[in-house]
Design a protein around this motif. Structure first.
Motif, PDB file in Angstrom:
ATOM      1  N   GLU A 201       5.246   1.286  -3.049  1.00 50.82           N
ATOM      2  CA  GLU A 201       5.112   2.584  -3.709  1.00 50.82           C
ATOM      3  C   GLU A 201       3.701   2.820  -4.248  1.00 50.82           C
ATOM      4  O   GLU A 201       3.329   3.953  -4.549  1.00 50.82           O
ATOM      5  CB  GLU A 201       6.118   2.685  -4.851  1.00 50.82           C
ATOM      6  CG  GLU A 201       5.904   1.670  -5.964  1.00 50.82           C
ATOM      7  CD  GLU A 201       6.952   1.769  -7.059  1.00 50.82           C
ATOM      8  OE1 GLU A 201       6.737   1.149  -8.113  1.00 50.82           O
ATOM      9  OE2 GLU A 201       7.966   2.465  -6.858  1.00 50.82           O
ATOM     10  N   TYR A 202       2.912   1.752  -4.370  1.00 49.28           N
ATOM     11  CA  TYR A 202       1.542   1.899  -4.873  1.00 49.28           C
ATOM     12  C   TYR A 202       0.674   2.747  -3.943  1.00 49.28           C
ATOM     13  O   TYR A 202      -0.366   3.251  -4.349  1.00 49.28           O
ATOM     14  CB  TYR A 202       0.896   0.525  -5.057  1.00 49.28           C
ATOM     15  CG  TYR A 202       1.521  -0.291  -6.168  1.00 49.28           C
ATOM     16  CD1 TYR A 202       1.389   0.108  -7.498  1.00 49.28           C
ATOM     17  CD2 TYR A 202       2.259  -1.432  -5.879  1.00 49.28           C
ATOM     18  CE1 TYR A 202       1.975  -0.631  -8.520  1.00 49.28           C
ATOM     19  CE2 TYR A 202       2.841  -2.188  -6.897  1.00 49.28           C
ATOM     20  CZ  TYR A 202       2.699  -1.779  -8.213  1.00 49.28           C
ATOM     21  OH  TYR A 202       3.280  -2.502  -9.227  1.00 49.28           O
ATOM     22  N   PHE A 203       1.125   2.894  -2.707  1.00 47.44           N
ATOM     23  CA  PHE A 203       0.356   3.682  -1.739  1.00 47.44           C
ATOM     24  C   PHE A 203       1.085   4.955  -1.327  1.00 47.44           C
ATOM     25  O   PHE A 203       0.791   5.531  -0.291  1.00 47.44           O
ATOM     26  CB  PHE A 203       0.035   2.830  -0.507  1.00 47.44           C
ATOM     27  CG  PHE A 203      -0.975   1.751  -0.768  1.00 47.44           C
ATOM     28  CD1 PHE A 203      -2.335   2.032  -0.737  1.00 47.44           C
ATOM     29  CD2 PHE A 203      -0.566   0.464  -1.066  1.00 47.44           C
ATOM     30  CE1 PHE A 203      -3.271   1.046  -0.984  1.00 47.44           C
ATOM     31  CE2 PHE A 203      -1.495  -0.537  -1.321  1.00 47.44           C
ATOM     32  CZ  PHE A 203      -2.852  -0.243  -1.286  1.00 47.44           C
ATOM     33  N   HIS A 204       2.036   5.380  -2.148  1.00 51.51           N
ATOM     34  CA  HIS A 204       2.752   6.618  -1.842  1.00 51.51           C
ATOM     35  C   HIS A 204       1.830   7.831  -1.837  1.00 51.51           C
ATOM     36  O   HIS A 204       2.158   8.867  -1.253  1.00 51.51           O
ATOM     37  CB  HIS A 204       3.907   6.826  -2.833  1.00 51.51           C
ATOM     38  CG  HIS A 204       5.121   6.030  -2.489  1.00 51.51           C
ATOM     39  ND1 HIS A 204       6.307   6.126  -3.183  1.00 51.51           N
ATOM     40  CD2 HIS A 204       5.350   5.119  -1.504  1.00 51.51           C
ATOM     41  CE1 HIS A 204       7.207   5.304  -2.662  1.00 51.51           C
ATOM     42  NE2 HIS A 204       6.644   4.680  -1.647  1.00 51.51           N
TER      43      HIS A 204
ATOM     44  N   ALA B 164       6.853  11.140   3.979  1.00 47.54           N
ATOM     45  CA  ALA B 164       7.342   9.812   4.357  1.00 47.54           C
ATOM     46  C   ALA B 164       7.853   9.835   5.798  1.00 47.54           C
ATOM     47  O   ALA B 164       7.669   8.872   6.561  1.00 47.54           O
ATOM     48  CB  ALA B 164       8.450   9.368   3.406  1.00 47.54           C
ATOM     49  N   GLU B 165       8.491  10.933   6.172  1.00 42.68           N
ATOM     50  CA  GLU B 165       9.005  11.065   7.541  1.00 42.68           C
ATOM     51  C   GLU B 165       7.857  11.082   8.550  1.00 42.68           C
ATOM     52  O   GLU B 165       7.932  10.416   9.593  1.00 42.68           O
ATOM     53  CB  GLU B 165       9.830  12.343   7.672  1.00 42.68           C
ATOM     54  CG  GLU B 165      10.462  12.510   9.053  1.00 42.68           C
ATOM     55  CD  GLU B 165      11.284  13.783   9.156  1.00 42.68           C
ATOM     56  OE1 GLU B 165      11.729  14.109  10.270  1.00 42.68           O
ATOM     57  OE2 GLU B 165      11.478  14.451   8.112  1.00 42.68           O
ATOM     58  N   ASN B 166       6.793  11.818   8.230  1.00 45.31           N
ATOM     59  CA  ASN B 166       5.629  11.851   9.114  1.00 45.31           C
ATOM     60  C   ASN B 166       4.986  10.476   9.234  1.00 45.31           C
ATOM     61  O   ASN B 166       4.525  10.064  10.318  1.00 45.31           O
ATOM     62  CB  ASN B 166       4.589  12.850   8.599  1.00 45.31           C
ATOM     63  CG  ASN B 166       4.976  14.282   8.886  1.00 45.31           C
ATOM     64  OD1 ASN B 166       5.876  14.558   9.671  1.00 45.31           O
ATOM     65  ND2 ASN B 166       4.284  15.214   8.236  1.00 45.31           N
TER      66      ASN B 166
ATOM     67  N   TYR C  39      -1.896   0.215  10.005  1.00 44.56           N
ATOM     68  CA  TYR C  39      -2.200  -0.215   8.634  1.00 44.56           C
ATOM     69  C   TYR C  39      -2.094   0.958   7.661  1.00 44.56           C
ATOM     70  O   TYR C  39      -1.447   0.863   6.614  1.00 44.56           O
ATOM     71  CB  TYR C  39      -3.602  -0.819   8.606  1.00 44.56           C
ATOM     72  CG  TYR C  39      -4.097  -1.229   7.241  1.00 44.56           C
ATOM     73  CD1 TYR C  39      -3.559  -2.335   6.598  1.00 44.56           C
ATOM     74  CD2 TYR C  39      -5.116  -0.518   6.602  1.00 44.56           C
ATOM     75  CE1 TYR C  39      -4.016  -2.729   5.351  1.00 44.56           C
ATOM     76  CE2 TYR C  39      -5.575  -0.900   5.354  1.00 44.56           C
ATOM     77  CZ  TYR C  39      -5.027  -2.013   4.731  1.00 44.56           C
ATOM     78  OH  TYR C  39      -5.481  -2.388   3.496  1.00 44.56           O
ATOM     79  N   LEU C  40      -2.717   2.080   8.035  1.00 39.30           N
ATOM     80  CA  LEU C  40      -2.738   3.260   7.175  1.00 39.30           C
ATOM     81  C   LEU C  40      -1.339   3.832   6.963  1.00 39.30           C
ATOM     82  O   LEU C  40      -0.953   4.178   5.842  1.00 39.30           O
ATOM     83  CB  LEU C  40      -3.650   4.327   7.784  1.00 39.30           C
ATOM     84  CG  LEU C  40      -3.844   5.608   6.981  1.00 39.30           C
ATOM     85  CD1 LEU C  40      -4.583   5.316   5.676  1.00 39.30           C
ATOM     86  CD2 LEU C  40      -4.605   6.649   7.798  1.00 39.30           C
ATOM     87  N   THR C  41      -0.576   3.936   8.056  1.00 41.10           N
ATOM     88  CA  THR C  41       0.761   4.521   7.954  1.00 41.10           C
ATOM     89  C   THR C  41       1.786   3.532   7.406  1.00 41.10           C
ATOM     90  O   THR C  41       2.837   3.953   6.898  1.00 41.10           O
ATOM     91  CB  THR C  41       1.241   5.026   9.328  1.00 41.10           C
ATOM     92  OG1 THR C  41       1.218   3.930  10.274  1.00 41.10           O
ATOM     93  CG2 THR C  41       0.345   6.140   9.841  1.00 41.10           C
ATOM     94  N   GLY C  42       1.482   2.241   7.491  1.00 35.89           N
ATOM     95  CA  GLY C  42       2.428   1.240   7.023  1.00 35.89           C
ATOM     96  C   GLY C  42       2.362   0.967   5.538  1.00 35.89           C
ATOM     97  O   GLY C  42       3.372   0.601   4.920  1.00 35.89           O
ATOM     98  N   LEU C  43       1.182   1.163   4.944  1.00 37.50           N
ATOM     99  CA  LEU C  43       1.023   0.861   3.522  1.00 37.50           C
ATOM    100  C   LEU C  43       2.001   1.622   2.627  1.00 37.50           C
ATOM    101  O   LEU C  43       2.654   1.014   1.771  1.00 37.50           O
ATOM    102  CB  LEU C  43      -0.420   1.142   3.084  1.00 37.50           C
ATOM    103  CG  LEU C  43      -1.447   0.062   3.418  1.00 37.50           C
ATOM    104  CD1 LEU C  43      -2.839   0.525   3.026  1.00 37.50           C
ATOM    105  CD2 LEU C  43      -1.100  -1.247   2.711  1.00 37.50           C
ATOM    106  N   PRO C  44       2.145   2.952   2.767  1.00 37.20           N
ATOM    107  CA  PRO C  44       3.082   3.658   1.878  1.00 37.20           C
ATOM    108  C   PRO C  44       4.544   3.317   2.177  1.00 37.20           C
ATOM    109  O   PRO C  44       5.412   3.480   1.310  1.00 37.20           O
ATOM    110  CB  PRO C  44       2.793   5.136   2.164  1.00 37.20           C
ATOM    111  CG  PRO C  44       2.228   5.158   3.535  1.00 37.20           C
ATOM    112  CD  PRO C  44       1.435   3.888   3.645  1.00 37.20           C
TER     113      PRO C  44
END
Length: 226
Positions: free
Chosen positions: A41-44, A53-55, A32-37
């Motif tokens: 873009e609101y969670f970038h 983004a790669e991480n 959930y945490l890594t998928g949101l961004p």
């Protein structure tokens, strides 16, 4: 039932069952945490926490693999509990269907007479079936998105749609599950079963009456044979 040291507790979950439950919860939260961004873009701003983004993508894939391991671990180390869980959630009888109307009142803190339930009550069975279904959708669609070079553009597009649907529905189910296990005054004692493995006898009797009756019968037979 429980040990002679504490007759007011009854064993509910094994150490393996507890471990795979929390491993699944950890993996789901991290997905959930890594998928949101990656989703919007609101969670970038989460990239600051995740590094880049790669991480975020690497972590998402790592925890996707972790998300698939609990069933494998249970199959290897505690097949009995896994089989019991599957049998329970796919077995529905009259008392299961009669659970939901009175439980709707209990959900909002009102008193209700819920029919005696099994080791897993009808709500827990439904939750498990929904999580299993959403997990299947997320895994299949996730594999297609991960290895998109092996699939058609149409398949990848539909996988993205189903991945989002599965994600949204899974979140809704998890929120309800967390509320009932942590926030609801009548059922939050069940959390003890998922932390220490034991629950109070009173809880077993009041929330899982059919299972409690089975435990009493086994205890009676054990005492007769002693």
């Amino acid at each position: 039932m429980s040990s002679q040291q504490n007759r007011r507790l009854v064993k509910r979950f094994s150490k393996t069952a507890i471990f795979v439950h929390w491993l699944n919860a950890l993996a789901f939260f991290m997905l959930y945490l890594t998928g949101l961004p990656l989703y919007t873009e609101y969670f970038h701003w989460l990239y600051i926490i995740l590094g880049s983004a790669e991480n975020a993508m690497i972590l998402h894939r790592i925890f996707a693999v972790v998300f698939m391991t609990p069933l494998i671990i249970a199959l290897i180390f505690d097949r009995q509990s896994l089989v019991h869980w599957l049998r329970q959630i796919f077995t529905w009888k009259k008392h299961d269907f009669k659970f939901f109307m009175p439980f709707a009142k209990e959900f909002f803190g009102l008193h209700s007479d819920v029919p005696k339930q099994d080791f897993y009550n009808a709500g827990e069975k439904l939750n498990s079936l929904l999580q299993l279904s959403m997990g299947f959708i997320l895994v299949i669609s996730g594999v297609i998105l991960w290895f998109d070079q092996f699939f058609s553009a149409s398949a990848v597009q539909w996988a993205f749609v189903f991945h989002n649907i599965g994600f949204a529905l899974a979140i809704a189910v998890v929120v309800g599950h967390v509320y009932l296990s942590v926030g609801h005054p009548n059922s939050r004692v069940s959390m003890k079963g998922m932390t220490k493995g034991d629950v109070p006898v009173d809880y077993a009797r009041d929330h899982h009456g059919r299972w409690y009756d089975e435990l009493k019968e086994k205890e009676k037979q054990k005492n007769k044979g002693a």
